[in-house]
Design a protein around this motif. Structure first.
Motif, PDB file in Angstrom:
ATOM      1  N   GLY A  32      -5.948  14.388 -10.130  1.00  0.00           N
ATOM      2  CA  GLY A  32      -4.597  14.230  -9.366  1.00  0.00           C
ATOM      3  C   GLY A  32      -4.175  12.857  -9.347  1.00  0.00           C
ATOM      4  O   GLY A  32      -5.046  11.968  -9.653  1.00  0.00           O
ATOM      5  N   GLU A  34      -0.898  10.141  -7.625  1.00  0.00           N
ATOM      6  CA  GLU A  34       0.221   9.914  -6.814  1.00  0.00           C
ATOM      7  C   GLU A  34       0.604   8.601  -6.911  1.00  0.00           C
ATOM      8  O   GLU A  34      -0.171   7.575  -6.540  1.00  0.00           O
ATOM      9  CB  GLU A  34       0.072  10.294  -5.183  1.00  0.00           C
ATOM     10  CG  GLU A  34       1.318  10.244  -4.586  1.00  0.00           C
ATOM     11  CD  GLU A  34       2.120  11.510  -4.875  1.00  0.00           C
ATOM     12  OE1 GLU A  34       3.405  11.196  -4.380  1.00  0.00           O
ATOM     13  OE2 GLU A  34       2.006  12.316  -5.541  1.00  0.00           O
ATOM     14  N   ASP A  52       1.128   4.226   2.991  1.00  0.00           N
ATOM     15  CA  ASP A  52       1.380   5.007   1.588  1.00  0.00           C
ATOM     16  C   ASP A  52       0.291   5.058   0.919  1.00  0.00           C
ATOM     17  O   ASP A  52      -0.055   6.164   0.261  1.00  0.00           O
ATOM     18  CB  ASP A  52       2.615   4.237   0.769  1.00  0.00           C
ATOM     19  CG  ASP A  52       4.086   4.248   1.227  1.00  0.00           C
ATOM     20  OD1 ASP A  52       4.054   5.073   2.287  1.00  0.00           O
ATOM     21  OD2 ASP A  52       4.675   3.528   0.872  1.00  0.00           O
ATOM     22  N   SER A  55      -1.708   8.235   2.193  1.00  0.00           N
ATOM     23  CA  SER A  55      -0.882   9.371   1.909  1.00  0.00           C
ATOM     24  C   SER A  55      -1.281   9.820   0.474  1.00  0.00           C
ATOM     25  O   SER A  55      -1.476  11.008   0.099  1.00  0.00           O
ATOM     26  CB  SER A  55       0.405   9.171   2.419  1.00  0.00           C
ATOM     27  OG  SER A  55       1.213  10.209   1.963  1.00  0.00           O
ATOM     28  N   ALA A  56      -1.160   8.713  -0.506  1.00  0.00           N
ATOM     29  CA  ALA A  56      -1.346   8.862  -1.776  1.00  0.00           C
ATOM     30  C   ALA A  56      -2.768   9.540  -2.341  1.00  0.00           C
ATOM     31  O   ALA A  56      -2.775  10.165  -3.158  1.00  0.00           O
ATOM     32  CB  ALA A  56      -0.998   7.850  -2.689  1.00  0.00           C
ATOM     33  N   GLN A  58      -4.656  11.098  -0.242  1.00  0.00           N
ATOM     34  CA  GLN A  58      -4.805  12.611   0.291  1.00  0.00           C
ATOM     35  C   GLN A  58      -4.197  13.557  -0.623  1.00  0.00           C
ATOM     36  O   GLN A  58      -4.608  14.518  -1.141  1.00  0.00           O
ATOM     37  CB  GLN A  58      -4.147  12.710   1.524  1.00  0.00           C
ATOM     38  CG  GLN A  58      -5.108  11.969   2.783  1.00  0.00           C
ATOM     39  CD  GLN A  58      -4.303  12.011   4.077  1.00  0.00           C
ATOM     40  OE1 GLN A  58      -4.654  13.139   4.871  1.00  0.00           O
ATOM     41  NE2 GLN A  58      -3.383  11.111   4.323  1.00  0.00           N
ATOM     42  N   THR A  59      -2.870  13.222  -1.034  1.00  0.00           N
ATOM     43  CA  THR A  59      -1.946  14.001  -2.081  1.00  0.00           C
ATOM     44  C   THR A  59      -2.922  13.972  -3.336  1.00  0.00           C
ATOM     45  O   THR A  59      -2.928  15.129  -3.927  1.00  0.00           O
ATOM     46  CB  THR A  59      -0.735  13.402  -2.377  1.00  0.00           C
ATOM     47  OG1 THR A  59      -0.074  13.417  -1.180  1.00  0.00           O
ATOM     48  CG2 THR A  59       0.002  14.054  -3.361  1.00  0.00           C
ATOM     49  N   SER A  60      -3.460  13.124  -3.775  1.00  0.00           N
ATOM     50  CA  SER A  60      -4.149  13.210  -5.175  1.00  0.00           C
ATOM     51  C   SER A  60      -5.460  13.880  -5.151  1.00  0.00           C
ATOM     52  O   SER A  60      -5.620  14.772  -5.990  1.00  0.00           O
ATOM     53  CB  SER A  60      -4.493  11.822  -5.913  1.00  0.00           C
ATOM     54  OG  SER A  60      -5.383  11.155  -4.975  1.00  0.00           O
ATOM     55  N   ARG A  62      -5.951  16.688  -3.055  1.00  0.00           N
ATOM     56  CA  ARG A  62      -5.427  17.894  -2.886  1.00  0.00           C
ATOM     57  C   ARG A  62      -5.272  18.405  -4.305  1.00  0.00           C
ATOM     58  O   ARG A  62      -5.664  19.674  -4.696  1.00  0.00           O
ATOM     59  CB  ARG A  62      -3.988  18.123  -2.230  1.00  0.00           C
ATOM     60  CG  ARG A  62      -4.194  18.243  -0.704  1.00  0.00           C
ATOM     61  CD  ARG A  62      -3.032  18.495   0.018  1.00  0.00           C
ATOM     62  NE  ARG A  62      -2.876  18.153   1.286  1.00  0.00           N
ATOM     63  CZ  ARG A  62      -2.365  16.797   1.893  1.00  0.00           C
ATOM     64  NH1 ARG A  62      -1.734  16.214   0.939  1.00  0.00           N
ATOM     65  NH2 ARG A  62      -2.511  16.603   3.092  1.00  0.00           N
ATOM     66  N   GLN A  63      -4.507  17.656  -5.317  1.00  0.00           N
ATOM     67  CA  GLN A  63      -3.981  18.105  -6.602  1.00  0.00           C
ATOM     68  C   GLN A  63      -5.459  18.245  -7.368  1.00  0.00           C
ATOM     69  O   GLN A  63      -5.729  19.440  -8.183  1.00  0.00           O
ATOM     70  CB  GLN A  63      -3.382  17.022  -7.327  1.00  0.00           C
ATOM     71  CG  GLN A  63      -1.915  16.831  -6.695  1.00  0.00           C
ATOM     72  CD  GLN A  63      -1.290  15.726  -7.223  1.00  0.00           C
ATOM     73  OE1 GLN A  63      -1.772  15.021  -8.016  1.00  0.00           O
ATOM     74  NE2 GLN A  63      -0.037  15.535  -6.836  1.00  0.00           N
TER      75      GLN A  63
END
Length: 501
Positions: A32, A34, A52, A55-56, A58-60, A62-63
């Motif tokens: 992932g 981001e 940021d 947050s990035a 966590q997003t990566s 999940r991916q």
């Protein structure tokens, strides 16, 4: 163990957060990414929002888990690797940053470094830390923050790895590893501890800095309530370039790698030897395992891949970084054009914070392809400058260079690098070796792998053999060095920061 179980590696870089889920067989199961925003409030200043960054990450993650078809309960261990030297300050109670993070590229303390150098402190700083007096490192950023940011004196202070561990553990642990600590100018490279002498020199306190841990082993544990339901040991931590060295399996004295990222970083493993550089290299910790330090020589090149981002975002010459390789390969050479990407000064081996970006050799025949090729070629020229200096320091001639990072996918770059160095350049199948290195450290730390597994986990994609004669290569390098001299000391110190802040 079944095939679903993974080691999760968090690679928080300068331009974005990458996460990879690595199977127990060492293969990447999912990835992932981001991007994170860059902030440039003044010339020479570079900042990130630490929220940021979190947050990035966590997003990566999940991916990566989705791509791997893995559940939070499948994560056996977590590894962390990160942009180094960047300073993050946060409230210990609320876990919120008290200001933007000051990024490693930030030059706001250039004048302070000049003052300390003029006062005769450089030799002692090198002796204690292995580093040079440069705004790149954390100490002068921290000193600046203590003077200019309200609440900095009481805030938790650390590099990005410390910030992530604090968030992952819900504030339970304030910890860093020896490789990241060694990049602060506050770490005694011989003893492996924070240095009271350096703290006094830079005018900072050590009381809010993190505990120093091994790079592999039990470092912390994630809180499932804070981290997407994942409860797993954080078992590997290393600065991005040290993680790449480990991911490239450069564990023997004399092996070297170059990572072509935002900047480029050449590291040569020196084992238990601390090689003092007389040629502008840094002596740094490679990693600490079972309490024992391994060392490396490092050449830090500030801008390489970021030059392609500038061509994309600043000039609009390319629409995406992926266009650079094919466009550079569409012409036989840069037509005499040299681009010196000293946008934030020059790092190794020059260490000139007042150098600025320069393009020379333009003619009416110079077009998009020549300019893009010049940017790509600048990565190889800067790398040779560093490796030449390393070979002088160690008295060892490199026999190969292992390469990784986003730009290493460009055949045109790898071939020119082999031509300029006169040795084979070896590119692994997985060029995301920074994230892989953190995964390997974590897997070893959690007992999932052994040292004997490391060599088989590294797999060759392609080897590039030199094709130029040494005379041809030396002539090209000589012209490059002329261009570098044109960029040197361009900005006068008093002009850099008019209010000296």
């Amino acid at each position: 163990m079944n095939g679903e179980e993974v080691v999760l590696s968090l690679d928080e870089g300068t331009t974005g957060a990458t996460a990879i889920a690595v199977g127990i067989d060492g293969e990447v199961r999912g990835k992932g990414y981001e991007e994170i925003a860059q902030h440039y409030p003044r010339p020479g200043w570079v900042e990130h929002d630490a929220t940021d960054i979190w947050s990035a990450v966590q997003t990566s993650v999940r991916q990566a888990l989705d791509a791997a078809g893995a559940k939070p309960s499948d994560v056996r261990a977590v590894g962390i690797t990160n942009q180094r030297e960047t300073l993050v300050l946060w409230d210990k109670e609320t876990m919120q940053p008290i200001s933007r993070a000051i990024v490693w590229q930030d030059r706001r303390t250039a004048d302070e470094c000049t003052r300390l150098r003029a006062a005769g402190h450089e030799h002692r700083v090198r002796e204690i830390t292995g580093l040079v007096l440069d705004p790149y490192f954390t100490a002068t950023k921290y000193a600046w923050a203590l003077k200019h940011i309200e609440g900095a004196g009481e805030a938790a202070a650390g590099t990005v790895d410390s910030w992530l561990i604090a968030r992952l553990s819900s504030g339970r642990d304030h910890v860093t590893d020896a490789s990241n600590a060694s990049r602060t100018l506050l770490f005694a490279i011989s003893s492996g501890e924070w240095s009271d002498e350096m703290a006094e020199l830079f005018g900072v306190s050590l009381r809010n800095l993190p505990r120093i841990a091994d790079s592999s082993g039990h470092i912390s544990t994630t809180d499932p309530d804070a981290f997407l339901g994942i409860q797993a040991p954080i078992a590997g931590v290393a600065g991005d370039q040290q993680a790449a060295l480990f991911g490239q399996a450069c564990t023997k004295d004399g092996m070297a790698k170059n990572t072509y990222g935002t900047g480029s970083f050449v590291l040569m493993q020196t084992g238990k030897r601390r090689v003092a550089s007389g040629a502008g290299m840094l002596t740094t910790v490679a990693w600490r395992r079972a309490g024992e330090l391994s060392y490396a020589l490092e050449g830090a090149i500030f801008i390489t891949g970021a030059a392609l981002q500038w061509l994309r975002d600043g000039l609009g010459i390319i629409a995406s970084a992926g266009e650079a390789g094919p466009l550079a390969a569409s012409v036989p050479d840069a037509g005499g054009v040299f681009l010196v990407p000293a946008f934030v000064g020059l790092g190794a081996p020059h260490w000139d914070p007042y150098a600025r970006g320069t393009i020379v050799g333009l003619t009416r025949g110079s077009g998009r392809a020549q300019l893009v090729r010049a940017a790509v070629e600048s990565m190889a020229y800067q790398t040779r400058d560093v490796i030449d200096a390393m070979e002088r320091d160690t008295g060892q001639r490199l026999t190969e260079l292992r390469v990784d990072g986003g730009a290493a996918v460009m055949d045109v770059l790898c071939q020119l690098q082999a031509d300029l160095l006169g040795i084979p350049v070896r590119r692994p199948r997985q060029t995301e070796t920074t994230a892989l290195g953190a995964a390997f450290l974590a897997g070893l730390g959690a007992g999932l792998w052994t040292d004997a597994d490391l060599a088989r986990l590294w797999k060759l994609d392609r080897e590039f053999e030199p094709t130029l004669s040494r005379d041809q290569a030396d002539a090209l390098q000589s012209r490059w060095r002329q261009a570098v001299e044109r960029s040197r000391s361009w900005e006068r110190p008093e002009e850099a920061l008019p209010d000296n802040q």
